[in-house]
Design an enzyme around this catalytic site. Structure first.
Site, PDB file in Angstrom:
ATOM      1  CE  LYS A 126      -1.748  -3.737   2.911  1.00 14.01           C
ATOM      2  NZ  LYS A 126      -2.084  -5.106   2.469  1.00 14.01           N
TER       3      LYS A 126
ATOM      4  CE1 TYR B 160      -4.284  -1.876   4.955  1.00 10.16           C
ATOM      5  CE2 TYR B 160      -3.241   0.155   4.215  1.00 10.16           C
ATOM      6  CZ  TYR B 160      -3.955  -0.996   3.935  1.00 10.16           C
ATOM      7  OH  TYR B 160      -4.322  -1.257   2.643  1.00 10.16           O
TER       8      TYR B 160
ATOM      9  CB  SER C 142      -0.876   0.010   1.259  1.00  7.72           C
ATOM     10  OG  SER C 142      -1.494   1.274   1.416  1.00  7.72           O
TER      11      SER C 142
HETATM   12  P1  NAI Z   1     -11.690  -5.794   0.820  1.00 12.33           P
HETATM   13  O1  NAI Z   1     -12.078  -5.541   2.226  1.00 12.33           O
HETATM   14  O2  NAI Z   1     -12.745  -5.761  -0.219  1.00 12.33           O
HETATM   15  O3  NAI Z   1     -10.942  -7.196   0.677  1.00 12.33           O
HETATM   16  C1  NAI Z   1     -10.217  -7.804   1.690  1.00 12.33           C
HETATM   17  C2  NAI Z   1     -10.711  -9.224   1.829  1.00 12.33           C
HETATM   18  O4  NAI Z   1      -9.889  -9.932   2.776  1.00 12.33           O
HETATM   19  C3  NAI Z   1     -12.146  -9.291   2.360  1.00 12.33           C
HETATM   20  O5  NAI Z   1     -12.955 -10.001   1.443  1.00 12.33           O
HETATM   21  C4  NAI Z   1     -12.009  -9.973   3.704  1.00 12.33           C
HETATM   22  O6  NAI Z   1     -13.113 -10.799   4.046  1.00 12.33           O
HETATM   23  C5  NAI Z   1     -10.735 -10.779   3.521  1.00 12.33           C
HETATM   24  N1  NAI Z   1     -10.074 -11.103   4.793  1.00 12.33           N
HETATM   25  C6  NAI Z   1      -9.893 -10.289   5.852  1.00 12.33           C
HETATM   26  N2  NAI Z   1      -9.252 -10.924   6.838  1.00 12.33           N
HETATM   27  C7  NAI Z   1      -9.009 -12.182   6.389  1.00 12.33           C
HETATM   28  C8  NAI Z   1      -8.345 -13.303   6.942  1.00 12.33           C
HETATM   29  N3  NAI Z   1      -7.832 -13.269   8.183  1.00 12.33           N
HETATM   30  N4  NAI Z   1      -8.248 -14.422   6.193  1.00 12.33           N
HETATM   31  C9  NAI Z   1      -8.768 -14.476   4.949  1.00 12.33           C
HETATM   32  N5  NAI Z   1      -9.437 -13.438   4.380  1.00 12.33           N
HETATM   33  C10 NAI Z   1      -9.531 -12.304   5.086  1.00 12.33           C
HETATM   34  O7  NAI Z   1     -10.541  -4.754   0.472  1.00 12.33           O
HETATM   35  P2  NAI Z   1      -9.674  -4.507  -0.854  1.00 12.33           P
HETATM   36  O8  NAI Z   1      -9.642  -3.057  -1.069  1.00 12.33           O
HETATM   37  O9  NAI Z   1     -10.108  -5.395  -1.941  1.00 12.33           O
HETATM   38  O10 NAI Z   1      -8.221  -4.913  -0.336  1.00 12.33           O
HETATM   39  C11 NAI Z   1      -7.451  -5.990  -0.855  1.00 12.33           C
HETATM   40  C12 NAI Z   1      -6.015  -5.802  -0.434  1.00 12.33           C
HETATM   41  O11 NAI Z   1      -5.469  -4.648  -1.080  1.00 12.33           O
HETATM   42  C13 NAI Z   1      -5.827  -5.573   1.067  1.00 12.33           C
HETATM   43  O12 NAI Z   1      -4.643  -6.202   1.507  1.00 12.33           O
HETATM   44  C14 NAI Z   1      -5.670  -4.071   1.164  1.00 12.33           C
HETATM   45  O13 NAI Z   1      -4.964  -3.685   2.316  1.00 12.33           O
HETATM   46  C15 NAI Z   1      -4.909  -3.775  -0.109  1.00 12.33           C
HETATM   47  N6  NAI Z   1      -5.023  -2.396  -0.537  1.00 12.33           N
HETATM   48  C16 NAI Z   1      -6.189  -1.924  -1.077  1.00 12.33           C
HETATM   49  C17 NAI Z   1      -6.255  -0.608  -1.507  1.00 12.33           C
HETATM   50  C18 NAI Z   1      -7.438  -0.077  -2.220  1.00 12.33           C
HETATM   51  O14 NAI Z   1      -7.334   1.029  -2.797  1.00 12.33           O
HETATM   52  N7  NAI Z   1      -8.580  -0.775  -2.240  1.00 12.33           N
HETATM   53  C19 NAI Z   1      -5.145   0.326  -1.307  1.00 12.33           C
HETATM   54  C20 NAI Z   1      -3.954  -0.282  -0.781  1.00 12.33           C
HETATM   55  C21 NAI Z   1      -3.918  -1.593  -0.394  1.00 12.33           C
END
Ligand code: NAI
Length: 262
Positions: A168, A164, A151
């Site tokens: 990251k 966070y 991130s």
């Molecule tokens: P999101 O919340 O839609 O997806 C994250 C998923 O991880 C969720 O479906 C959740 O149920 C699952 N999850 C959480 N804890 C878990 C665990 N212990 N075991 C298995 N699954 C688990 O969020 P998003 O935005 O799709 O994020 C995906 C990745 O990208 C994350 O690591 C986030 O930090 C990273 N990220 C996203 C950004 C963005 O602009 N959306 C920016 C920078 C990083």
């Protein structure tokens, strides 16, 4: 996109958001995908099977191959279960995308141990556990791909995200060493710092900006890093809204100083 057909890829946190987009694209390109998701809320509380199941159903309806896994990546046992699902259903594992994530934002002076630890467990420990479970298989077959979800909060910092951002940045540190240790076994490790409209970002950016940031823009970058064609390793790629950048540290020219007393 060539190079992922027939490959078995684990995508953690693939029950929605970016992970779902990665899983959909990979399956569409002929990869066999383990759709892992704990199925909880944005802050990591709760759990359920429907998020992963829904994505698997969509992939299968489109003619792709996928299997669901509901383990938490935050423990070694859970992560072993994720990789075991790949081995049991598809007989191998070729790549892991450490994408699962949660948020517990708080200004640093108010941050509790629980908020710090929960975020570390899912992001940094999760990336470690899942990759370590897959690593012996990668080494044995002389090929593997690791993608970590980094991130810009880890690269540059962000208000309220000490936990966070530290996790990251830790994943970037892990990638740097995995790239070195994996090289002679054909294992490539890279980090992607995405920018996309998901439930994680729905309240942190204005709708007009979010409308330009589909997760589908990031997915081809991740698919490339998993592909046979990829030669990158140890890279940190910032990707969102169709823009793709490589980020690197640099060391300035500096100055040469004499040792004290000479
Ligand atoms: P999101 O919340 O839609 O997806 C994250 C998923 O991880 C969720 O479906 C959740 O149920 C699952 N999850 C959480 N804890 C878990 C665990 N212990 N075991 C298995 N699954 C688990 O969020 P998003 O935005 O799709 O994020 C995906 C990745 O990208 C994350 O690591 C986030 O930090 C990273 N990220 C996203 C950004 C963005 O602009 N959306 C920016 C920078 C990083």
């Amino acid at each position: 996109m060539a190079g992922v057909e027939g490959r078995v890829v684990v995508v953690t946190g693939a029950g929605g958001g970016l992970g779902e987009a990665y899983a959909q694209l990979l399956a569409g390109e002929g990869a066999k995908v383990v759709v892992n998701d704990l199925g909880g809320a944005r802050d990591g509380t709760g759990s359920g099977t429907s998020m992963a199941d829904d994505v698997v159903a969509k992939i299968r309806a489109g003619g792709g191959e996928a299997v669901a896994n509901y383990d938490s990546v935050a423990t070694a046992e859970g992560a072993a279960g994720v990789v075991r699902t790949a081995l049991d259903h598809f007989g191998q594992v070729d790549g892991v995308v450490n994408n699962a994530g949660i948020l517990r934002d708080k200004a640093f002076h108010k941050m509790t141990d629980t908020e710090w630890e929960a975020v570390m467990q899912v992001h940094l420990f999760g990336g470690f556990h899942v990759t370590r479970a897959a690593w012996p298989h990668f080494r044995e077959q002389g090929r593997g791909r690791v993608v970590m979800a980094a991130s810009t909060s880890g690269i540059y910092g962000n208000f309220g995200q000490a936990n966070y951002g530290a996790a990251k940045a830790g994943l970037i540190g892990l990638v740097n060493t995995l790239a070195i240790e994996g090289r002679k076994y054909g294992i490539l490790a890279n980090a992607v710092a995405p920018m996309a409209a998901t439930r994680m970002t729905e309240d942190v950016a204005p709708p007009e900006l979010l409308s330009k940031l589909s997760p589908a823009h990031v997915a081809p970058v991740v698919a490339h890093l998993l592909s046979d064609e990829c030669t990158d390793t140890g890279s940190v790629i910032v990707a969102g809204g169709g823009q793709v950048h490589r980020t690197q540290y640099f060391q300035s020219k500096g100055v040469q100083r004499r040792a004290h007393g000479r």
